[in-house]
Structures are given as C-alpha cells and as structure tokens.
Write a protein that holds these residues in place. Sequence first.
Motif, PDB file in Angstrom:
ATOM      1  N   UNK A 132       0.854  -1.188   0.000  1.00 34.36           N
ATOM      2  CA  UNK A 132       0.000   0.000   0.000  1.00 34.36           C
ATOM      3  C   UNK A 132       0.894   1.244   0.000  1.00 34.36           C
ATOM      4  N   UNK A 133       0.821   2.028  -1.084  1.00 39.52           N
ATOM      5  CA  UNK A 133       1.547   3.297  -1.113  1.00 39.52           C
ATOM      6  C   UNK A 133       3.050   3.169  -1.072  1.00 39.52           C
ATOM      7  N   UNK A 134       3.592   2.127  -1.699  1.00 40.72           N
ATOM      8  CA  UNK A 134       5.047   1.949  -1.707  1.00 40.72           C
ATOM      9  C   UNK A 134       5.734   3.057  -2.498  1.00 40.72           C
ATOM     10  N   UNK A 135       5.041   3.608  -3.478  1.00 40.69           N
ATOM     11  CA  UNK A 135       5.625   4.671  -4.301  1.00 40.69           C
ATOM     12  C   UNK A 135       4.490   5.438  -4.961  1.00 40.69           C
ATOM     13  N   UNK A 136       4.816   6.610  -5.503  1.00 40.11           N
ATOM     14  CA  UNK A 136       3.829   7.369  -6.241  1.00 40.11           C
ATOM     15  C   UNK A 136       4.100   7.251  -7.735  1.00 40.11           C
ATOM     16  N   UNK A 137       3.151   7.657  -8.531  1.00 37.78           N
ATOM     17  CA  UNK A 137       3.263   7.582  -9.985  1.00 37.78           C
ATOM     18  C   UNK A 137       4.548   8.284 -10.451  1.00 37.78           C
ATOM     19  N   UNK A 138       5.278   7.644 -11.379  1.00 37.13           N
ATOM     20  CA  UNK A 138       6.540   8.213 -11.854  1.00 37.13           C
ATOM     21  C   UNK A 138       6.345   9.577 -12.508  1.00 37.13           C
ATOM     22  N   UNK A 139       5.148   9.838 -13.053  1.00 34.38           N
ATOM     23  CA  UNK A 139       4.892  11.151 -13.651  1.00 34.38           C
ATOM     24  C   UNK A 139       4.842  12.236 -12.585  1.00 34.38           C
ATOM     25  N   UNK A 140       4.316  11.892 -11.403  1.00 33.60           N
ATOM     26  CA  UNK A 140       4.317  12.850 -10.293  1.00 33.60           C
ATOM     27  C   UNK A 140       5.740  13.134  -9.836  1.00 33.60           C
ATOM     28  N   UNK A 141       6.573  12.102  -9.833  1.00 34.62           N
ATOM     29  CA  UNK A 141       7.982  12.293  -9.469  1.00 34.62           C
ATOM     30  C   UNK A 141       8.670  13.257 -10.423  1.00 34.62           C
ATOM     31  N   UNK A 142       8.380  13.091 -11.721  1.00 33.52           N
ATOM     32  CA  UNK A 142       8.974  13.989 -12.718  1.00 33.52           C
ATOM     33  C   UNK A 142       8.512  15.429 -12.489  1.00 33.52           C
ATOM     34  N   UNK A 143       7.212  15.606 -12.234  1.00 34.16           N
ATOM     35  CA  UNK A 143       6.687  16.955 -11.990  1.00 34.16           C
ATOM     36  C   UNK A 143       7.252  17.544 -10.708  1.00 34.16           C
ATOM     37  N   UNK A 144       7.455  16.698  -9.696  1.00 27.40           N
ATOM     38  CA  UNK A 144       8.033  17.158  -8.438  1.00 27.40           C
ATOM     39  C   UNK A 144       9.423  17.760  -8.670  1.00 27.40           C
ATOM     40  N   UNK A 145      10.221  17.083  -9.488  1.00 27.43           N
ATOM     41  CA  UNK A 145      11.566  17.587  -9.786  1.00 27.43           C
ATOM     42  C   UNK A 145      11.514  18.885 -10.588  1.00 27.43           C
ATOM     43  N   UNK A 146      10.561  18.961 -11.514  1.00 26.98           N
ATOM     44  CA  UNK A 146      10.458  20.154 -12.358  1.00 26.98           C
ATOM     45  C   UNK A 146       9.960  21.371 -11.587  1.00 26.98           C
ATOM     46  N   UNK A 147       9.036  21.147 -10.650  1.00 31.16           N
ATOM     47  CA  UNK A 147       8.419  22.267  -9.923  1.00 31.16           C
ATOM     48  C   UNK A 147       9.208  22.701  -8.695  1.00 31.16           C
ATOM     49  N   UNK A 148      10.048  21.845  -8.187  1.00 29.40           N
ATOM     50  CA  UNK A 148      10.870  22.204  -7.043  1.00 29.40           C
ATOM     51  C   UNK A 148      10.056  22.563  -5.817  1.00 29.40           C
ATOM     52  N   UNK A 149      10.401  23.690  -5.188  1.00 32.57           N
ATOM     53  CA  UNK A 149       9.764  24.089  -3.934  1.00 32.57           C
ATOM     54  C   UNK A 149       8.295  24.488  -4.101  1.00 32.57           C
ATOM     55  N   UNK A 150       7.847  24.713  -5.342  1.00 29.31           N
ATOM     56  CA  UNK A 150       6.438  25.069  -5.584  1.00 29.31           C
ATOM     57  C   UNK A 150       5.530  23.840  -5.725  1.00 29.31           C
ATOM     58  N   UNK A 151       6.129  22.660  -5.679  1.00 27.80           N
ATOM     59  CA  UNK A 151       5.345  21.447  -5.904  1.00 27.80           C
ATOM     60  C   UNK A 151       4.230  21.274  -4.884  1.00 27.80           C
ATOM     61  N   UNK A 152       4.441  21.743  -3.655  1.00 32.90           N
ATOM     62  CA  UNK A 152       3.461  21.503  -2.593  1.00 32.90           C
ATOM     63  C   UNK A 152       2.089  22.052  -2.976  1.00 32.90           C
ATOM     64  N   UNK A 153       2.019  23.226  -3.632  1.00 36.56           N
ATOM     65  CA  UNK A 153       0.718  23.784  -4.009  1.00 36.56           C
ATOM     66  C   UNK A 153       0.332  23.421  -5.441  1.00 36.56           C
ATOM     67  N   UNK A 154       1.326  23.274  -6.321  1.00 35.73           N
ATOM     68  CA  UNK A 154       1.016  22.876  -7.702  1.00 35.73           C
ATOM     69  C   UNK A 154       0.418  21.474  -7.723  1.00 35.73           C
ATOM     70  N   UNK A 155       0.853  20.621  -6.792  1.00 32.75           N
ATOM     71  CA  UNK A 155       0.360  19.251  -6.744  1.00 32.75           C
ATOM     72  C   UNK A 155      -1.152  19.191  -6.546  1.00 32.75           C
ATOM     73  N   UNK A 156      -1.730  20.175  -5.852  1.00 36.81           N
ATOM     74  CA  UNK A 156      -3.182  20.175  -5.648  1.00 36.81           C
ATOM     75  C   UNK A 156      -3.916  20.220  -6.986  1.00 36.81           C
ATOM     76  N   UNK A 157      -3.403  21.029  -7.909  1.00 36.13           N
ATOM     77  CA  UNK A 157      -4.053  21.185  -9.215  1.00 36.13           C
ATOM     78  C   UNK A 157      -3.631  20.077 -10.186  1.00 36.13           C
ATOM     79  N   UNK A 158      -2.342  19.750 -10.185  1.00 35.08           N
ATOM     80  CA  UNK A 158      -1.822  18.787 -11.161  1.00 35.08           C
ATOM     81  C   UNK A 158      -2.220  17.351 -10.844  1.00 35.08           C
ATOM     82  N   UNK A 159      -2.257  17.011  -9.549  1.00 35.73           N
ATOM     83  CA  UNK A 159      -2.517  15.627  -9.149  1.00 35.73           C
ATOM     84  C   UNK A 159      -3.984  15.393  -8.817  1.00 35.73           C
ATOM     85  N   UNK A 160      -4.639  16.369  -8.178  1.00 35.99           N
ATOM     86  CA  UNK A 160      -5.973  16.117  -7.633  1.00 35.99           C
ATOM     87  C   UNK A 160      -7.095  16.802  -8.416  1.00 35.99           C
TER      88      UNK A 160
END
Length: 322
Positions: A132-160
């Motif tokens: 259960x929840x061993x890892x997240x989608x590799x596309x989210x990982x890629x976006x996390x690296x691209x967005x850097x410190x802004x990922x915390x709020x961008x993730x709300x729109x991009x992921x959810x």
Amino acid sequence: MARNWSNAVIAVLAPLPSIVFYVSFLGQYPSAREGDPLFSIWTWCYHHPLFLANIIFFLNVNVLFWLVGLLQSCHWMIDLYWTVIPVLLVHYFATHPLAEFNIWRSRVVIVLTWIWSLRLTHSYFRREKWQWGAREDWRFNDMRRQCGKNWWWISFFAVYLSQQVFLMGICMPLYIIHGKQKQINIWDFIATIICLTGVTIAYYADTQLDCFVSRNNELKRLGQPPHPTLDEGLWYYSRHPNYFGEQLWWWGLVVFAWNMGSGSAFLGALVNSLCLVYVTILVEERMLKQKYRVDAYKRYQKTTSAWIPWFKATSAREHKQT
C-alpha cells in the motif's frame, strides 16, 4: 511493514467522511423532499445530485487526499482510488432519491463497474508487489523535480483537481444511465460486450506485462541481459494493448449513455483518450532513455501499432531483403 499497514488503514478510512455524510443524507431525505427548512442542507443535496457528487469529490478526495500526500511527501493514494471512485459513484447515482432508471440496465452497469474495478485494483497491487503506497506515480515524481519548492501547491491542481475533471467526465455515463427510464435494448447488449472486451484485453495485457517484468528481474538477478522488448501475446499486435483495453471500457460506457439519448457523454471519454495519447508519448520517451532497449524498441515502434491491435508492418529493410 509498519508503513504498509499504516497506509492500508489510511486508504480504508479515507472515503469514510463521504460515506457517513451520504448515509446521513439518505436518512434525512424524506424531510428534505418536503422542503422542511430545518433540513435545508439536505434539501439542497436532494435537488442537486451531480453538484453534490462534485462537492464531495472536491472535499474528500482533492483536499483530504492532498493533505495526506503533503504529510507523507508522497501522492500515492489518488492512483489507488482511480480504481475505487467509479464504483462509489455508480452506487451513489443508483441510490440517490432522484435516480430514475431501468433496473436491469443499472444492475448490468454496476456489475460491469465492479468487474472493471477489481481488474484494475488487482493490476495495481500486483504491480506494487502487494504494498500500500510503496511509491507514487513516476509522472508525479517527474513533476516534483520540475516544480521544485512550488510542488506543494502545484500538486493540488496537477494531481488532484485535474483528476476530478477526468474522473467526473468519464463517469458521466454512470449518471446518465441512472437519470432516465428506458427499455433495455440491443444497444445495451453491444455496450456490455464492448466493456467486457475492454476489461478482458486490459487484464491479459497487464498479466503478460507483469510476466515480462518478472522474467527480466530474474535475468538481472542471475547477471544475464534482460529482454529489451515485450513482443509477444497481445503486445505482438499493439505497443500498448493495456491502454487500448482501458479505453474500450470507457467507450463502452459511452454507448450506454448514447443509447439513453445523451450523445454529449462522449466528451469525457474523448478528453481521457487524448490525455492517454500524451501519456503514451511520455512512456515511449521513457523507454528510449534506457540504452539496452533503444534499438529494439525503435524497430518495435516501426512495425507495431501504437494502440489498436493490428498486423505487423514490414520495415523497409526487411522489404529489401525479400
């Protein structure tokens, strides 16, 4: 092990706010139907079933799942709940007091949705080695690296929030099916066959892919070179037969809705298919970044259909040799 069990508990508890709220509404709706001002919130819920579904989705999935993802620094739960949310929605649409439907069509669609969900859930856990929840989608990982410190709020729109648009859009046929009485006919049979065909193709494609990955992992363990490309079974006729089967399922639901007189229901499936075209491009680019499979996969691309299973094309080199 402790993380696995804690994630399992989180996943099981996650939809409870929506379920408790909806059960409370069902207990109060007789008063809501009469417009009793003491139950104004229930009155609104009674008269706006689709809007209510979107609000519940927004609060329980978008907001709650996002907060859990921030706390865990891993947005894994939305991937799992892709397999569950359509089941929750079809039961919601079928049990809402304003629902109106042919009982046999409803039962068929509910059973089909459960079959689809069990197939995809099994595929998810098999891929994740039953964790259960061993890892997240590799596309989210890629976006996390691209967005850097802004990922915390961008993730709300991009992921959810984006997932709500996709899921509510492709699940619109489930709402339409439970919004109108119509005698069951041949088109329901055709739609059922399309859905079952899609689920079957996706299941066998995922099973063949899982076997291929397992064989390659065993070869790596033995110090032997892995096979560069899966080119057998359904994958002989299509580079992404699992994607094709999944899309066939959603378009089968569109046929159900079209039969009910709602042609606009195809928009959700169309947007989803277009998005999957983009995902296909990303997946193939990822494949070509792995040096051991570049040449083989390029040949595979030249001779094999991208989605729809079809006969092999003959490359120019092979044509000259003959």
